[in-house]
Scaffold this motif. Structure first.
Motif, PDB file in Angstrom:
ATOM      1  N   GLY A 247       0.814  -1.208   0.000  1.00 38.01           N
ATOM      2  CA  GLY A 247       0.000   0.000   0.000  1.00 38.01           C
ATOM      3  C   GLY A 247       0.846   1.254   0.000  1.00 38.01           C
ATOM      4  N   ASP A 248       1.952   1.228   0.747  1.00 36.62           N
ATOM      5  CA  ASP A 248       2.869   2.376   0.755  1.00 36.62           C
ATOM      6  C   ASP A 248       3.466   2.614  -0.630  1.00 36.62           C
ATOM      7  OD1 ASP A 248       2.478   2.800   3.477  1.00 36.62           O
ATOM      8  OD2 ASP A 248       4.209   1.593   4.065  1.00 36.62           O
ATOM      9  N   VAL A 249       3.879   1.527  -1.303  1.00 40.54           N
ATOM     10  CA  VAL A 249       4.466   1.657  -2.639  1.00 40.54           C
ATOM     11  C   VAL A 249       3.435   2.195  -3.629  1.00 40.54           C
ATOM     12  CG1 VAL A 249       5.449   0.347  -4.569  1.00 40.54           C
ATOM     13  CG2 VAL A 249       6.249  -0.079  -2.236  1.00 40.54           C
ATOM     14  N   ALA A 250       2.181   1.747  -3.495  1.00 44.04           N
ATOM     15  CA  ALA A 250       1.126   2.269  -4.369  1.00 44.04           C
ATOM     16  C   ALA A 250       0.968   3.770  -4.199  1.00 44.04           C
ATOM     17  CB  ALA A 250      -0.194   1.553  -4.071  1.00 44.04           C
ATOM     18  N   LEU A 251       1.076   4.246  -2.965  1.00 40.16           N
ATOM     19  CA  LEU A 251       0.993   5.689  -2.721  1.00 40.16           C
ATOM     20  C   LEU A 251       2.219   6.420  -3.266  1.00 40.16           C
ATOM     21  CD1 LEU A 251      -0.369   5.695   0.951  1.00 40.16           C
ATOM     22  CD2 LEU A 251      -1.658   6.149  -1.142  1.00 40.16           C
ATOM     23  N   MET A 252       3.407   5.846  -3.073  1.00 40.47           N
ATOM     24  CA  MET A 252       4.636   6.493  -3.531  1.00 40.47           C
ATOM     25  C   MET A 252       4.614   6.788  -5.029  1.00 40.47           C
ATOM     26  SD  MET A 252       7.532   4.192  -1.627  1.00 40.47           S
ATOM     27  CE  MET A 252       7.431   3.779   0.115  1.00 40.47           C
ATOM     28  N   PHE A 253       4.133   5.823  -5.797  1.00 35.42           N
ATOM     29  CA  PHE A 253       4.178   5.941  -7.253  1.00 35.42           C
ATOM     30  C   PHE A 253       2.821   6.270  -7.875  1.00 35.42           C
ATOM     31  CE2 PHE A 253       7.867   3.169  -6.365  1.00 35.42           C
ATOM     32  CZ  PHE A 253       8.857   3.897  -7.020  1.00 35.42           C
TER      33      PHE A 253
END
Length: 317
Positions: A247-253
């Motif tokens: 979920g964090d990676v989805a937000l980052m990119f």
């Protein structure tokens, strides 16, 4: 026949090689090798060329580490480090491009067939043309993305696996604190990797009064069989970390096109994924649950997406 290109995907434990004719995107003559069997990356390449009996004229190789400085190579494999111009000359290549391993996997995403993907949860498809990102627990934790701009895809390499990861809720926070005491700042890679699974299992065993220290190759089968409750809990906590970090990676990119999971550890533990539980942890990013809710999560089941990504990179020459 056109120019023959060597494709290489070099991890911390294994190397994979293939060939492709320039302009094609489907690797052929795929071979896997254990890094421990070779004194250098060049020796591994030469063994592959001898095995397949064909001589490439150029190459694209992906490495499990940053592509920076005069010397490059897998972060966890010092003797496989090399200077690209020197290796290019030694192999007699006209060109040798070096890219990050998860940049390569990101480049492969548009070329993966539906049967090479497994949906996790009920979201089947993301926004058409939306950014996509991939993360993969293996020897380390790789992160990469493919972003859309100006009508074309651009691969974005990343060292996002070293970003800090938050503590889980409830009793699992005690295990996280044990890991923090041992490693300091807890990064994604500290828990989402083969060594990370070992750290999680060791922390849970310490809490249970069990002095044993198991290797990842032992923990996975015990968790899958259900014969060891601590190993099964370690797998569940690993998957919780994975869902939250995804979920964090989805937000980052801003990965509205989807998140893709890859790597030997997650592929082996995938039968234990509870889709509803995974989605709940993935989306629990208040106040941005509405942003994450329509983003699909896929498990890559293909064994060699990095090679397909190297072929895609060569096709852009």
């Amino acid at each position: 026949m056109g120019e023959l290109i060597l494709l290489g995907d070099i991890g911390g434990t294994n190397s994979r090689f293939a060939l492709v004719e320039r302009g094609a995107t489907a690797p052929r003559a795929v071979r896997h090798y254990k890094n421990a069997d070779f004194p250098s990356f060049q020796a591994a390449i030469e063994a592959y060329v001898a095995d397949v009996g064909e001589r490439p004229q150029a190459g694209v190789v992906a490495i499990a580490g940053p592509v920076a400085g005069e010397t490059v190579g897998p972060t966890n494999m010092a003797r496989f480090r090399f200077r690209p111009p020197e290796l290019t000359a030694a192999l007699g290549f006209s060109r040798l491009d070096v890219i990050n391993d998860f940049e390569a996997v990101a480049r492969a995403l548009p070329h993966l067939a539906r049967e090479e993907l497994q949906v996790i949860g009920g979201v089947e498809a993301g926004a058409p043309g939306g950014n996509v990102a991939v993360l993969g627990p293996g020897t380390g934790l790789g992160v990469g993305a493919l972003v859309r701009g100006g009508g074309r895809w651009t691969a974005v390499p990343s060292e996002g696996g070293h970003a800090e990861i938050g503590a889980p809720d409830g009793d699992w926070a005690r295990a996280h604190e044990i890991i923090r005491r041992r490693v300091g700042r807890v990064s994604g890679e500290h828990v989402l990797s083969g060594p990370g699974l070992e750290r999680i299992d060791a922390a849970l065993r310490e809490l249970a009064g069990d002095a044993r220290r198991l290797e990842a190759a032992e923990i996975g089968p015990l968790a899958l069989s259900g014969s060891d409750p601590v190993a099964r809990e370690a797998a569940d906590l690993f998957l919780d970390y994975l869902a939250r970090f995804s979920g964090d990676v989805a937000l980052m990119f801003a990965a509205k096109g989807g998140i893709f999971l890859y790597g030997g550890v997650v592929q082996k533990l995938s039968p234990l994924i509870d889709p509803a539980r995974f989605r709940a942890a993935f989306e629990a990013k208040s106040p941005l649950e509405p942003f994450l809710r329509p983003i699909p999560v896929h498990l890559i089941t293909s064994p060699t997406p990095g090679l397909a990504g190297c072929a895609a990179a060569a096709a852009d020459w």
